[in-house]
Design a protein around this motif. Structure first.
Motif, PDB file in Angstrom:
ATOM      1  N   LEU A  77       0.830  -1.192   0.000  1.00 27.20           N
ATOM      2  CA  LEU A  77       0.000   0.000   0.000  1.00 27.20           C
ATOM      3  C   LEU A  77       0.871   1.252   0.000  1.00 27.20           C
ATOM      4  O   LEU A  77       1.886   1.317   0.681  1.00 27.20           O
ATOM      5  N   VAL A  78       0.452   2.253  -0.760  1.00 30.69           N
ATOM      6  CA  VAL A  78       1.113   3.556  -0.781  1.00 30.69           C
ATOM      7  C   VAL A  78       0.213   4.569  -0.086  1.00 30.69           C
ATOM      8  O   VAL A  78      -0.973   4.684  -0.414  1.00 30.69           O
ATOM      9  N   THR A  79       0.756   5.285   0.890  1.00 33.10           N
ATOM     10  CA  THR A  79       0.038   6.402   1.497  1.00 33.10           C
ATOM     11  C   THR A  79       0.466   7.689   0.813  1.00 33.10           C
ATOM     12  O   THR A  79       1.649   8.007   0.757  1.00 33.10           O
ATOM     13  N   ILE A  80      -0.507   8.409   0.299  1.00 32.11           N
ATOM     14  CA  ILE A  80      -0.262   9.693  -0.356  1.00 32.11           C
ATOM     15  C   ILE A  80      -0.583  10.801   0.637  1.00 32.11           C
ATOM     16  O   ILE A  80      -1.690  10.870   1.165  1.00 32.11           O
ATOM     17  N   VAL A  81       0.380  11.666   0.895  1.00 33.10           N
ATOM     18  CA  VAL A  81       0.263  12.712   1.903  1.00 33.10           C
ATOM     19  C   VAL A  81       0.055  14.064   1.222  1.00 33.10           C
ATOM     20  O   VAL A  81       0.879  14.480   0.399  1.00 33.10           O
ATOM     21  N   THR A  82      -1.026  14.744   1.581  1.00 32.81           N
ATOM     22  CA  THR A  82      -1.330  16.048   0.980  1.00 32.81           C
ATOM     23  C   THR A  82      -1.793  17.044   2.036  1.00 32.81           C
ATOM     24  O   THR A  82      -2.796  16.796   2.709  1.00 32.81           O
ATOM     25  N   PRO A  83      -1.099  18.166   2.187  1.00 33.58           N
ATOM     26  CA  PRO A  83      -1.609  19.264   3.003  1.00 33.58           C
ATOM     27  C   PRO A  83      -2.439  20.188   2.115  1.00 33.58           C
ATOM     28  O   PRO A  83      -2.099  20.403   0.940  1.00 33.58           O
ATOM     29  N   ILE A 101       1.397  11.576   8.020  1.00 34.38           N
ATOM     30  CA  ILE A 101       2.400  10.513   8.143  1.00 34.38           C
ATOM     31  C   ILE A 101       2.114   9.647   9.365  1.00 34.38           C
ATOM     32  O   ILE A 101       2.209   8.412   9.314  1.00 34.38           O
ATOM     33  N   ARG A 102       1.745  10.264  10.472  1.00 34.62           N
ATOM     34  CA  ARG A 102       1.455   9.500  11.688  1.00 34.62           C
ATOM     35  C   ARG A 102       0.273   8.559  11.499  1.00 34.62           C
ATOM     36  O   ARG A 102       0.240   7.472  12.086  1.00 34.62           O
ATOM     37  N   ALA A 103      -0.679   8.952  10.672  1.00 34.48           N
ATOM     38  CA  ALA A 103      -1.872   8.127  10.443  1.00 34.48           C
ATOM     39  C   ALA A 103      -1.689   7.133   9.301  1.00 34.48           C
ATOM     40  O   ALA A 103      -2.542   6.270   9.086  1.00 34.48           O
ATOM     41  N   ALA A 104      -0.570   7.221   8.583  1.00 34.41           N
ATOM     42  CA  ALA A 104      -0.362   6.419   7.378  1.00 34.41           C
ATOM     43  C   ALA A 104      -0.380   4.927   7.659  1.00 34.41           C
ATOM     44  O   ALA A 104       0.214   4.453   8.631  1.00 34.41           O
ATOM     45  N   GLN A 105      -1.043   4.184   6.781  1.00 28.89           N
ATOM     46  CA  GLN A 105      -1.088   2.731   6.859  1.00 28.89           C
ATOM     47  C   GLN A 105      -0.187   2.074   5.814  1.00 28.89           C
ATOM     48  O   GLN A 105       0.039   0.871   5.858  1.00 28.89           O
ATOM     49  N   GLY A 106       0.297   2.848   4.869  1.00 27.01           N
ATOM     50  CA  GLY A 106       1.078   2.291   3.772  1.00 27.01           C
ATOM     51  C   GLY A 106       2.532   2.050   4.113  1.00 27.01           C
ATOM     52  O   GLY A 106       3.110   2.718   4.963  1.00 27.01           O
ATOM     53  N   ARG A 107       3.117   1.083   3.404  1.00 30.56           N
ATOM     54  CA  ARG A 107       4.554   0.856   3.516  1.00 30.56           C
ATOM     55  C   ARG A 107       5.314   2.015   2.879  1.00 30.56           C
ATOM     56  O   ARG A 107       6.329   2.484   3.429  1.00 30.56           O
ATOM     57  N   PHE A 108       4.841   2.472   1.738  1.00 31.67           N
ATOM     58  CA  PHE A 108       5.469   3.585   1.031  1.00 31.67           C
ATOM     59  C   PHE A 108       4.710   4.866   1.331  1.00 31.67           C
ATOM     60  O   PHE A 108       3.479   4.879   1.371  1.00 31.67           O
ATOM     61  N   ILE A 109       5.450   5.961   1.503  1.00 28.84           N
ATOM     62  CA  ILE A 109       4.840   7.266   1.737  1.00 28.84           C
ATOM     63  C   ILE A 109       5.261   8.203   0.607  1.00 28.84           C
ATOM     64  O   ILE A 109       6.449   8.425   0.376  1.00 28.84           O
TER      65      ILE A 109
END
Length: 263
Positions: free
Chosen positions: A7-13, A82-90
């Protein structure tokens, strides 16, 4: 795409991003890699950004929206995601930028095959209206020392592997917090690697923080002195490279823009 694909977590502010956020989501939705989650943290927007995002999340269960009660800056917003991310990749994508459909698939395949912990790619630049401004080429690989000379990693193309680095957060400084993160990841001696292709489009807005070149230079100096705690001599040495690199990058973009209009 199999269930074994990480899984990839995509981080967006986001902050007052109503004009562009739907287009940004569409570029994520169009990814050929299906295993992703989008973690969006709104930084106290005063427009329709949260309303738009809430509507998107209601239709797509891969989208998670949090709202900060007061404006704390993009670094803190990204860290919350990032703290809430479930993915292996960020991976990182700002609210007005865009990805090519193959971006995640290309990047995750490269990282799985090579075991490299941090990757990045070339990208195009457009203005507020989407008009082409230039192209940013990137070197094949970089180390901590070469990255000190010039930040070649566009935040919209960066992805790191939490199995290599763990979850690593950004500085909460208002500027250059992404640059500080790449340096933090590479400080122990790891190398970052480029993936092939032009995989993203950066929107250079006249109102964005990064649009002010003087303030960007000040932010870079603070990275050297405060984040990396370099002494004055080393900071001055690398800052010289930063200034030369910035001038060279502008020349490259001007040439690319001229060639683009002539083609």
């Amino acid at each position: 795409m199999t269930s074994d694909t990480p899984l990839v977590t995509i981080v967006t502010p986001t902050f007052n991003s109503a004009a562009y956020i739907s287009e940004t989501y569409n570029s994520i939705f169009s990814q050929t890699a299906a295993r992703w989650e989008w973690r969006v943290v709104d930084d106290a927007s005063q427009d329709e950004t949260v309303k738009i995002l809430t509507g998107i999340a209601a239709k797509d269960g891969r989208v998670f929206v949090e709202v900060q009660p007061k404006n704390m800056g993009a670094g803190e917003a990204r860290n919350r995601a990032i703290r809430a991310a479930q993915g292996r990749f960020i991976a990182f994508l700002d609210a007005d930028d865009l990805w090519e459909p193959e971006k995640l698939a290309t990047q995750t395949a490269t990282m799985m095959e090579t075991g490299v912990g941090l990757t990045y790619a070339a990208y195009n630049i457009v203005d507020d209206r989407g008009a082409y401004l230039g192209h940013v080429n990137v070197p094949g690989c970089i180390t901590y020392k070469t990255l000190l000379k010039r930040n070649v990693i566009g935040c919209l193309t960066a992805m790191y592997d939490t199995q290599v680095f763990g979850k690593v957060e950004m500085s909460t400084a208002r500027r250059r917090q992404d640059y500080g993160l790449w340096l933090k990841l590479l400080r122990a001696g790891d190398k970052a690697q480029a993936v092939p292709g032009t995989l993203a489009t950066y929107r250079r807005r006249s109102t964005s923080l990064s649009a002010n070149k003087l303030q960007a230079a000040v932010g870079t100096w603070r990275v050297y002195r405060q984040m990396e705690e370099l002494d004055l001599i080393k900071s001055s040495y690398y800052f010289m490279y930063y200034l030369v690199g910035t001038a060279w990058r502008r020349l490259e973009q001007r040439t690319a823009r001229k060639n683009h209009h002539q083609s």
